[in-house]
Design a protein around this motif. Sequence first.
Motif: not given
Length: 201
Positions: A103, A105, A140, A142, A151-153, A166, A169
């Motif tokens: 994942d 992240t 981004w 979260t 966690y950020w992505w 997520r 995700g």
Amino acid sequence: MATELSRLADLSTAVPLPTSEVVALETVIGAPLPDEFRSFLLHFGRGVSPGHLVDLHWIVEETQWEREYFQEEPEVSAYPWEPFPVTRDDVRQLRRLAADGADPTLWMDKPSPGTMFLSSHGCSWISMLAMNGEYAGTVWLTEMGWAKDMYWWPSAPWRDVEPSGRLHGGWSEPVPFLDWYMRWTRRKVSRRRRSQRPDLL
């Protein structure tokens, strides 16, 4: 961008914001808006229908509420004018994780410095706009659940929920605001057209 939007959506629904309102938003945020987002507001306002519409009232409310919430805890507060911490090394790490089937992240303190609220995806899923740094103007995601570890992505609202649970995700590439808006608009328009297609069976 305007050419593609004219094929996808109704440009007559766009109501450009006057410069005074954009400046007022920057005053609330406390930092200059990234160039792409600022230009978007001046040309398209909140956006075009049936594409995504930017909820400026929500952005202002969330910004003010967040600031008030952390007044008594300045050691954990973070503000848009502070440096956005994501670097090219971080993005390379995201790519490695995705290539390995993990994942992608990043762990960052919450709230993250150098970001502003951009869009709510329901519940506690929030897209944030990076204000400065190497990835200024990228979006981004979260989960603003007030958890200890956040966690950020990269935000990718044109994707579905991944098996990890997520939202959006599995996406590992930072996306600039205009690209983010166009990808999401294409998805929304495509879904709307499919839903309006007559049943031929």
